[in-house]
Design a protein around this motif. Structure first.
Motif, mmCIF file in Angstrom:
data_model
loop_
_atom_site.group_PDB
_atom_site.id
_atom_site.type_symbol
_atom_site.label_atom_id
_atom_site.label_comp_id
_atom_site.label_asym_id
_atom_site.label_seq_id
_atom_site.Cartn_x
_atom_site.Cartn_y
_atom_site.Cartn_z
ATOM 1 N N LYS A 170 0.843 -1.458 -0.230
ATOM 2 C CA LYS A 170 -0.173 -0.217 0.012
ATOM 3 C C LYS A 170 1.155 0.998 -0.247
ATOM 4 N N VAL A 171 0.173 2.234 -0.379
ATOM 5 C CA VAL A 171 1.228 3.715 -0.560
ATOM 6 C C VAL A 171 0.364 4.411 0.748
ATOM 7 N N GLY A 172 -0.697 3.831 1.916
ATOM 8 C CA GLY A 172 -0.996 4.782 2.849
ATOM 9 C C GLY A 172 -1.362 3.484 4.536
ATOM 10 N N LEU B 21 2.871 9.159 12.913
ATOM 11 C CA LEU B 21 2.447 9.417 11.930
ATOM 12 C C LEU B 21 3.786 10.186 11.014
ATOM 13 N N GLY B 22 3.474 10.624 9.126
ATOM 14 C CA GLY B 22 4.405 10.738 8.792
ATOM 15 C C GLY B 22 5.082 9.659 7.531
ATOM 16 N N THR B 23 6.122 10.307 6.693
ATOM 17 C CA THR B 23 5.874 10.183 5.315
ATOM 18 C C THR B 23 7.228 9.528 5.708
ATOM 19 N N PHE C 216 6.022 5.424 0.839
ATOM 20 C CA PHE C 216 4.600 5.818 1.777
ATOM 21 C C PHE C 216 3.855 6.555 2.883
ATOM 22 N N ALA C 217 3.548 6.607 3.861
ATOM 23 C CA ALA C 217 2.537 7.374 4.740
ATOM 24 C C ALA C 217 2.160 6.684 5.747
ATOM 25 N N VAL C 218 1.896 7.036 6.797
ATOM 26 C CA VAL C 218 1.268 6.396 8.005
ATOM 27 C C VAL C 218 0.335 7.964 8.668
ATOM 28 N N THR C 219 -0.791 7.212 8.672
ATOM 29 C CA THR C 219 -1.660 8.407 8.980
ATOM 30 C C THR C 219 -2.882 7.344 10.126
ATOM 31 N N ALA C 220 -3.384 8.536 10.611
ATOM 32 C CA ALA C 220 -3.809 8.719 11.786
ATOM 33 C C ALA C 220 -5.608 7.744 10.808
ATOM 34 N N GLY D 252 0.717 15.991 0.963
ATOM 35 C CA GLY D 252 0.326 16.417 1.485
ATOM 36 C C GLY D 252 0.617 15.299 2.685
ATOM 37 N N SER D 253 0.049 14.939 3.683
ATOM 38 C CA SER D 253 0.046 13.762 5.049
ATOM 39 C C SER D 253 0.529 12.425 4.267
ATOM 40 N N CYS D 254 -0.218 12.248 2.673
ATOM 41 C CA CYS D 254 0.345 10.634 2.166
ATOM 42 C C CYS D 254 1.939 10.690 1.496
ATOM 43 N N ALA D 255 2.229 9.590 0.697
ATOM 44 C CA ALA D 255 3.583 9.409 -0.050
ATOM 45 C C ALA D 255 3.253 10.867 -1.036
#
Length: 328
Positions: free
Chosen positions: A178-180, A256-258, A282-286, A306-309
């Motif tokens: 995945k990317v998120g 959380l972050g990229t 990739f991104a780690v989000t809430a 943004g907060s995604c990759a």
């Protein structure tokens, strides 16, 4: 296959093909449709992506003029049709080279598939579990039938004036599932280094603020490619590594972050050259907005920015989906 017709004397000089692309122009895969009507797709890339999002799709056909997309379970209905574009679920990445003209594999299986290009023949060979997916012959001066080599034989050849013999060398690759990701969700990294693997190749997770890993700062998470922080017992050419709750080091879950996943060679900091180029961001989000197929939140594109990759040239979603090669 039909008997070969006379042809000029064979030449043993290899000739490189253009870069591998898995889309077959003016080709339709008749029948074998997934249930339901054709869906809307503005481009072949979008149709290709739809296939990858359907777990039972193996091939696809796109009609550009009508913006229609048919998802398929097989390419057995391959036929020439102007104004259609077709392809497999995943593009094989690597180098496709003609090794000899006027000869065919002496041991193998005629697939009774008749593509108009060597790339189409490669697609058919890779999709068939009976085949060696590195070697094949193509009756390009007869009926375009494909002959896949017997697995493990490396395709010793015999004269066949109307055929040519080809070799596919898979590219090294790195991709994520995945990317998120939710905070605390497992991150699965797929890798392949078929030409020069070692027992000390490793995968490292770094914040995207690290432009090029070196001895410092240390990676946030890492594993050798055998899913261990102890050197592997032998070289590992292909497989997966999962970062999750059991990953040593105390950095789980990732804040959380990229981040970027790097594929490194032989216990050092030299990135393994992959197609597409690594690292993989990739991104780690809430929440799950980085993987919901919609541009929302602070995203600059669909599931990216943004907060995604980062989106990159074609968007993070396309990077994640059309650059993989499970068939290889």
């Amino acid at each position: 296959a039909a008997s070969p017709s006379p042809d000029p004397s064979p030449s043993a000089s290899p000739s490189p093909s253009p870069p591998v692309t898995c889309f077959e122009e003016d080709t339709d895969f008749q029948g074998h449709d997934r249930p339901g009507p054709a869906s809307s797709a503005a481009s072949a890339i979008e149709c290709h992506t739809k296939c990858q999002q359907d777990p039972l799709c193996r091939h696809w056909t796109h009609a550009p003029a009508a913006s229609q997309c048919w998802l398929k379970t097989s390419d057995r209905g391959r036929e020439s049709q102007t104004g259609r574009v077709s392809g497999p679920r995943h593009c094989p990445l690597g180098d496709l080279v003609k090794t000899v003209d006027g000869q065919k594999c002496s041991s193998g299986l005629w697939l009774n598939q008749y593509p108009s290009t060597a790339q189409g023949c490669l697609n058919a060979v890779i999709a068939d579990s009976r085949c060696d997916n590195l070697h094949f012959s193509w009756a390009d001066r007869n009926d375009n039938n494909c002959l896949c080599a017997t697995p493990g034989t490396d395709c010793p050849t015999t004269p066949a004036a109307a055929s040519s013999t080809w070799k596919f060398t898979p590219a090294a690759l790195l991709r994520l599932n995945k990317v998120g990701f939710f905070a605390g969700e497992d991150i699965v990294v797929t890798f392949s280094h078929p030409s020069q693997p070692t027992a000390k190749d490793w995968i490292g997770i770094y914040p995207t603020s690290v432009a090029q890993p070196a001895s410092g700062p240390e990676s946030t998470l890492w594993f050798y490619v055998c899913q261990s922080q102890t050197t592997c017992s032998s070289p590992v050419a292909t497989g997966t590594v999962t970062f999750g709750l059991s990953t040593p080091g105390g950095s789980w879950p990732l804040p959380l972050g990229t981040y970027a996943a790097w594929y490194m060679a032989d216990d050092g900091y030299t990135p393994i050259s992959t197609t597409p180029s690594s690292p993989f961001q990739f991104a780690v989000t809430a929440d799950s907005t980085c993987d919901d197929g919609v541009q929302n939140g602070d995203e600059d594109g669909v599931d990216c920015g943004g907060s995604c990759a980062a989106c990159g040239a074609c968007g993070a979603v396309l990077r994640a989906t059309i650059q993989s090669t499970d068939a290889v």
